[in-house]
Design a protein around this motif. Structure first.
Motif, PDB file in Angstrom:
ATOM      1  N   ARG A  73       0.859  -1.178   0.000  1.00  0.00           N
ATOM      2  CA  ARG A  73       0.000   0.000   0.000  1.00  0.00           C
ATOM      3  C   ARG A  73       0.894   1.226   0.000  1.00  0.00           C
ATOM      4  N   ILE A  74       0.704   2.055  -1.009  1.00  0.00           N
ATOM      5  CA  ILE A  74       1.576   3.215  -1.195  1.00  0.00           C
ATOM      6  C   ILE A  74       0.766   4.491  -0.989  1.00  0.00           C
ATOM      7  N   THR A  75       1.183   5.312  -0.036  1.00  0.00           N
ATOM      8  CA  THR A  75       0.539   6.610   0.167  1.00  0.00           C
ATOM      9  C   THR A  75       0.934   7.546  -0.967  1.00  0.00           C
ATOM     10  N   ILE A  76      -0.011   8.377  -1.407  1.00  0.00           N
ATOM     11  CA  ILE A  76       0.308   9.350  -2.448  1.00  0.00           C
ATOM     12  C   ILE A  76       1.052  10.525  -1.824  1.00  0.00           C
ATOM     13  N   GLY A  77       2.281  10.723  -2.287  1.00  0.00           N
ATOM     14  CA  GLY A  77       3.088  11.844  -1.802  1.00  0.00           C
ATOM     15  C   GLY A  77       3.078  12.980  -2.807  1.00  0.00           C
ATOM     16  N   THR A  78       4.131  13.774  -2.802  1.00  0.00           N
ATOM     17  CA  THR A  78       4.276  14.835  -3.810  1.00  0.00           C
ATOM     18  C   THR A  78       4.716  14.191  -5.125  1.00  0.00           C
ATOM     19  N   ASP A  79       4.685  14.974  -6.208  1.00  0.00           N
ATOM     20  CA  ASP A  79       5.163  14.447  -7.493  1.00  0.00           C
ATOM     21  C   ASP A  79       6.640  14.074  -7.400  1.00  0.00           C
ATOM     22  N   GLU A  80       7.417  14.873  -6.663  1.00  0.00           N
ATOM     23  CA  GLU A  80       8.855  14.598  -6.528  1.00  0.00           C
ATOM     24  C   GLU A  80       9.063  13.255  -5.829  1.00  0.00           C
ATOM     25  N   GLN A  81       8.359  13.042  -4.735  1.00  0.00           N
ATOM     26  CA  GLN A  81       8.492  11.767  -4.007  1.00  0.00           C
ATOM     27  C   GLN A  81       8.078  10.604  -4.894  1.00  0.00           C
ATOM     28  N   THR A  82       7.012  10.822  -5.666  1.00  0.00           N
ATOM     29  CA  THR A  82       6.490   9.769  -6.526  1.00  0.00           C
ATOM     30  C   THR A  82       7.494   9.424  -7.623  1.00  0.00           C
ATOM     31  N   ASN A  83       8.187  10.441  -8.162  1.00  0.00           N
ATOM     32  CA  ASN A  83       9.208  10.175  -9.186  1.00  0.00           C
ATOM     33  C   ASN A  83      10.332   9.313  -8.621  1.00  0.00           C
ATOM     34  N   VAL A  84      10.765   9.616  -7.405  1.00  0.00           N
ATOM     35  CA  VAL A  84      11.815   8.804  -6.781  1.00  0.00           C
ATOM     36  C   VAL A  84      11.302   7.370  -6.590  1.00  0.00           C
ATOM     37  N   LEU A  85      10.083   7.263  -6.118  1.00  0.00           N
ATOM     38  CA  LEU A  85       9.486   5.940  -5.901  1.00  0.00           C
ATOM     39  C   LEU A  85       9.496   5.120  -7.189  1.00  0.00           C
ATOM     40  N   VAL A  86       9.018   5.731  -8.270  1.00  0.00           N
ATOM     41  CA  VAL A  86       8.916   5.024  -9.544  1.00  0.00           C
ATOM     42  C   VAL A  86      10.310   4.587 -10.022  1.00  0.00           C
ATOM     43  N   ASP A  87      11.286   5.473  -9.892  1.00  0.00           N
ATOM     44  CA  ASP A  87      12.665   5.117 -10.283  1.00  0.00           C
ATOM     45  C   ASP A  87      13.179   3.930  -9.485  1.00  0.00           C
ATOM     46  N   LYS A  88      12.957   3.974  -8.183  1.00  0.00           N
ATOM     47  CA  LYS A  88      13.443   2.880  -7.320  1.00  0.00           C
ATOM     48  C   LYS A  88      12.747   1.566  -7.675  1.00  0.00           C
ATOM     49  N   ILE A  89      11.440   1.630  -7.925  1.00  0.00           N
ATOM     50  CA  ILE A  89      10.724   0.395  -8.273  1.00  0.00           C
ATOM     51  C   ILE A  89      11.263  -0.170  -9.594  1.00  0.00           C
ATOM     52  N   LYS A  90      11.518   0.718 -10.547  1.00  0.00           N
ATOM     53  CA  LYS A  90      12.085   0.255 -11.825  1.00  0.00           C
ATOM     54  C   LYS A  90      13.400  -0.455 -11.580  1.00  0.00           C
ATOM     55  N   GLY A  91      14.265   0.143 -10.763  1.00  0.00           N
ATOM     56  CA  GLY A  91      15.563  -0.440 -10.430  1.00  0.00           C
ATOM     57  C   GLY A  91      15.410  -1.799  -9.743  1.00  0.00           C
ATOM     58  N   ILE A  92      14.446  -1.880  -8.842  1.00  0.00           N
ATOM     59  CA  ILE A  92      14.227  -3.142  -8.113  1.00  0.00           C
ATOM     60  C   ILE A  92      13.759  -4.230  -9.071  1.00  0.00           C
ATOM     61  N   LEU A  93      12.829  -3.871  -9.968  1.00  0.00           N
ATOM     62  CA  LEU A  93      12.298  -4.879 -10.908  1.00  0.00           C
ATOM     63  C   LEU A  93      13.396  -5.358 -11.886  1.00  0.00           C
ATOM     64  N   LYS A  94      14.331  -4.458 -12.202  1.00  0.00           N
ATOM     65  CA  LYS A  94      15.426  -4.840 -13.107  1.00  0.00           C
ATOM     66  C   LYS A  94      16.490  -5.646 -12.366  1.00  0.00           C
ATOM     67  N   GLY A  95      16.381  -5.717 -11.045  1.00  0.00           N
ATOM     68  CA  GLY A  95      17.378  -6.421 -10.254  1.00  0.00           C
ATOM     69  C   GLY A  95      18.617  -5.610  -9.990  1.00  0.00           C
ATOM     70  N   GLU A  96      18.545  -4.303 -10.249  1.00  0.00           N
ATOM     71  CA  GLU A  96      19.709  -3.441 -10.021  1.00  0.00           C
ATOM     72  C   GLU A  96      19.798  -2.932  -8.592  1.00  0.00           C
ATOM     73  N   LEU A  97      18.673  -2.941  -7.879  1.00  0.00           N
ATOM     74  CA  LEU A  97      18.675  -2.420  -6.500  1.00  0.00           C
ATOM     75  C   LEU A  97      18.356  -3.530  -5.512  1.00  0.00           C
TER      76      LEU A  97
END
Ligand SMILES: *Cc1c(COP(=O)(O)O)cnc(C)c1O
Length: 354
Positions: free
Chosen positions: A330-354
């Protein structure tokens, strides 16, 4: 446990609050707080308030903020009770009304309903959500007893139409129907208007989510004058000075500053819709939340692993162990800036880079 503990307290499984870490700065998307600062009008009003006031007891009737809430919703002040967070309003309501007969709520919903039922020794019926997580309105209609519903629902974010709420009110004329509207502002909805027509409706809401005052602890109940008067009886038998002086001032201004409230709410809703779209394009299944959080899962990673990896990367989201939603986060909606960081991190995690 001490040897003095009662059986009920011994057996209770208390509510578990989301993590509130005090040691490290996370991007905090785990407890549905508002990412935006409270209204400037509220800040200015408290900073102009002399702390000398705190030597006196606060107004037990919380008159000004009660009037402001009544004015905002177009009801009389006698239809409104302010409380120490909406958790307290829920507790008063469970105490006042739910001992009689049975009380029903969903399997996946706000965890406190179960805890209050236990501590107040209330007879409960759990009505599971449907497979698509929608409320089983038919089953609630057939159930004989009190009804407690969060709308939008906690954990799923799914919204029930006014039509369903009216069905429940009509099918339970001799029981209380409690609608917990903690997230209703993000759905641009409230059932408050229906309290004029249905004397069995009790709407409970909070300043914690849409009005940026989670830490000030302010909630409220709106219902018929008789229901509010019953709740007041409980309050004056339990904690007469339940809303402190500073919170009364903050709350009054926060509910009066409609323009700022709408601005923040609209931003959060826009970010929510954009995050939904981004997660879907990354292969997530996302429930159609109308709240300030979303429940999402991905077939390539378990909810628990995603939660842990995000935490390692400085982002806190919420993971629930309940069987029906343990694959989700469950992800709380933050600011657009926080959301951009979140999306980047999730992409990295799914790629196995993080
Ligand atoms: C957050 C929440 C509450 C409690 O909010 P308070 O901070 O106690 O006002 C009540 N119900 C639901 C569904 C919630 O998510």
């Amino acid at each position: 446990m001490s040897r003095f503990c009662t059986e009920i307290v011994e057996s209770i499984l208390p509510y578990v609050p989301g993590e509130q870490p005090q040691d490290k700065a996370y991007i905090k998307l785990n407890t549905n707080e508002n990412p935006y600062f409270v209204s400037k009008m509220a800040v200015e009003a408290v900073s102009g308030t002399t702390l000398e006031k705190l030597k006196l007891y606060n107004d037990p009737e919380a008159t000004k903020v009660t009037n402001a809430v009544a004015n905002y919703y177009g009801v009389e002040s006698e239809n409104v009770l302010l409380t120490n967070g909406s958790d307290e309003a829920l507790a008063f309501a469970f105490m006042a009304f739910c001992k009689a007969g049975k009380t029903a709520f969903a399997d996946v919903t706000y965890g406190f309903y179960k805890v209050y039922s236990k501590i107040f020794d209330i007879d409960t019926t759990i009505i599971p959500l449907q497979d698509n997580f929608a409320l089983n309105v038919d089953a609630f209609e057939k159930f004989v007893g009190n009804v407690v519903i969060a709308n939008p629902n906690a954990q799923t974010g799914l919204f029930e139409s006014q039509e369903s709420i009216i069905k429940l009110l009509k099918s339970h004329p001799n029981n209380i129907v409690i609608i917990d509207e903690a997230y209703a502002d993000f759905a641009y909805y409230s059932a408050v208007e229906l309290t004029k027509q249905f004397d069995n409706l009790l709407v409970i809401s909070t300043f914690s989510k849409s009005r940026s005052l989670a830490g000030a602890r302010l909630g409220f109940a709106i219902a018929s004058k008789q229901i509010i008067s019953d709740l007041k009886k409980v309050k004056y038998s339990f904690n007469p000075y339940n809303v402190n002086t500073l919170t009364q001032i903050l709350g009054e201004k926060a509910v009066t500053d409609v323009e700022y409230f709408s601005l923040c709410r609209d931003k959060i809703v826009a970010t929510r819709e954009s995050l939904k779209a981004q997660l879907k394009s990354m292969g997530f299944e996302v429930l159609d939340s109308k709240a300030n959080f979303i429940l999402a899962k991905h077939s390539a990673i378990s909810g628990e692993t995603l939660y842990k990896k995000l935490k390692d990367n400085g982002i806190l989201v919420r993971h629930f162990a309940d069987e029906r939603i343990c694959n989700f986060v469950r992800i709380t909606i933050g600011t657009d800036e926080q959301t951009n960081v979140l999306v980047d991190k999730i992409k990295g995690i799914l790629k196995g880079e993080l």
